[in-house]
Design a protein around this motif. Structure first.
Motif, PDB file in Angstrom:
ATOM      1  N   MET A   1      89.406  53.707  22.461  1.00 33.38           N
ATOM      2  CA  MET A   1      89.994  54.289  23.556  1.00 33.38           C
ATOM      3  C   MET A   1      89.345  55.962  23.471  1.00 33.38           C
ATOM      4  N   THR A   2      88.339  56.160  24.044  1.00 34.08           N
ATOM      5  CA  THR A   2      87.764  57.099  24.267  1.00 34.08           C
ATOM      6  C   THR A   2      88.654  59.277  24.160  1.00 34.08           C
ATOM      7  N   ALA A   3      88.313  59.793  23.869  1.00 37.08           N
ATOM      8  CA  ALA A   3      89.201  60.567  23.730  1.00 37.08           C
ATOM      9  C   ALA A   3      88.387  62.189  24.673  1.00 37.08           C
ATOM     10  N   PRO A   4      89.806  62.314  25.826  1.00 35.79           N
ATOM     11  CA  PRO A   4      88.540  63.571  26.653  1.00 35.79           C
ATOM     12  C   PRO A   4      88.182  64.427  26.355  1.00 35.79           C
ATOM     13  N   ALA A   5      86.690  64.786  27.520  1.00 37.51           N
ATOM     14  CA  ALA A   5      85.700  65.847  26.665  1.00 37.51           C
ATOM     15  C   ALA A   5      86.417  67.038  26.727  1.00 37.51           C
ATOM     16  N   LEU A   6      85.597  67.380  25.763  1.00 35.11           N
ATOM     17  CA  LEU A   6      85.895  69.083  25.828  1.00 35.11           C
ATOM     18  C   LEU A   6      84.846  70.045  26.921  1.00 35.11           C
ATOM     19  N   PRO A   7      86.049  71.305  26.795  1.00 31.51           N
ATOM     20  CA  PRO A   7      85.169  71.978  27.948  1.00 31.51           C
ATOM     21  C   PRO A   7      83.876  72.683  28.120  1.00 31.51           C
ATOM     22  N   ILE A   8      82.813  72.691  28.184  1.00 35.76           N
ATOM     23  CA  ILE A   8      81.688  73.430  27.731  1.00 35.76           C
ATOM     24  C   ILE A   8      82.120  75.204  27.068  1.00 35.76           C
ATOM     25  N   ALA A   9      83.214  75.625  27.466  1.00 38.80           N
ATOM     26  CA  ALA A   9      83.289  76.754  27.350  1.00 38.80           C
ATOM     27  C   ALA A   9      83.688  76.777  25.332  1.00 38.80           C
ATOM     28  N   GLU A  10      84.804  75.425  25.648  1.00 40.14           N
ATOM     29  CA  GLU A  10      85.553  75.846  23.772  1.00 40.14           C
ATOM     30  C   GLU A  10      84.391  74.608  22.890  1.00 40.14           C
ATOM     31  N   ILE A  11      83.011  74.012  23.596  1.00 36.54           N
ATOM     32  CA  ILE A  11      82.294  73.910  22.624  1.00 36.54           C
ATOM     33  C   ILE A  11      81.500  75.016  22.053  1.00 36.54           C
ATOM     34  N   LEU A  12      80.928  75.294  22.678  1.00 33.82           N
ATOM     35  CA  LEU A  12      80.540  76.954  22.792  1.00 33.82           C
ATOM     36  C   LEU A  12      81.094  77.678  22.187  1.00 33.82           C
ATOM     37  N   SER A  13      82.513  78.138  21.560  1.00 35.23           N
ATOM     38  CA  SER A  13      83.307  79.069  20.823  1.00 35.23           C
ATOM     39  C   SER A  13      83.663  78.070  19.491  1.00 35.23           C
ATOM     40  N   PHE A  14      83.190  77.189  19.297  1.00 39.87           N
ATOM     41  CA  PHE A  14      83.154  75.908  17.716  1.00 39.87           C
ATOM     42  C   PHE A  14      82.632  77.720  17.177  1.00 39.87           C
ATOM     43  N   PRO A  15      83.025  77.654  15.380  1.00 41.92           N
ATOM     44  CA  PRO A  15      82.588  78.228  14.417  1.00 41.92           C
ATOM     45  C   PRO A  15      81.598  77.217  13.976  1.00 41.92           C
ATOM     46  N   ALA A  16      80.814  78.110  12.795  1.00 42.94           N
ATOM     47  CA  ALA A  16      79.697  76.932  12.463  1.00 42.94           C
ATOM     48  C   ALA A  16      79.486  76.271  12.211  1.00 42.94           C
TER      49      ALA A  16
END
Length: 107
Positions: A1-16
């Motif tokens: 089962m695949t997980a729901p993808a994250l929104p781009i804004a959330e991906i860009l807010s990742f820590p290092a």
């Protein structure tokens, strides 16, 4: 089962540095077991670093893979050259993609 993808804004807010699950897996739309299996087989498109028992990746590698930021070659340069090529297509005897020379007259 695949997980729901994250929104781009959330991906860009990742820590290092982010863990394989849920950050990397959900960014790629993969389940936890799939992302850990790909990491074990060294088949993820970026480097996986082991910190103790944790498996992590650099957020900038995820951003580049998803084309959210320019790569080392610079996507901005490609866009600029494409614009120049479009401007030169109408000029007779000018090869598409050649640099554009502008004459700035003061008259």
């Amino acid at each position: 089962m695949t997980a729901p993808a994250l929104p781009i804004a959330e991906i860009l807010s990742f820590p290092a540095v982010v863990p394989l699950w849920p950050h990397v897996g959900r960014s790629l739309g993969l389940s936890a077991s799939t992302v850990y299996q790909l990491a074990a087989e060294d088949r993820l498109p970026f480097e996986v670093v082991t910190l103790g028992r944790r498996k992590v990746c650099r957020a900038v590698d995820i951003h580049r893979f998803l084309h959210l930021i320019p790569d080392e070659k610079g996507a901005a340069a490609e866009v600029e050259s494409a614009t120049s090529a479009e401007e030169n297509d109408d000029a007779p005897g000018v090869e598409p993609g050649a640099p554009v020379k502008r004459n700035h007259s003061t008259s």
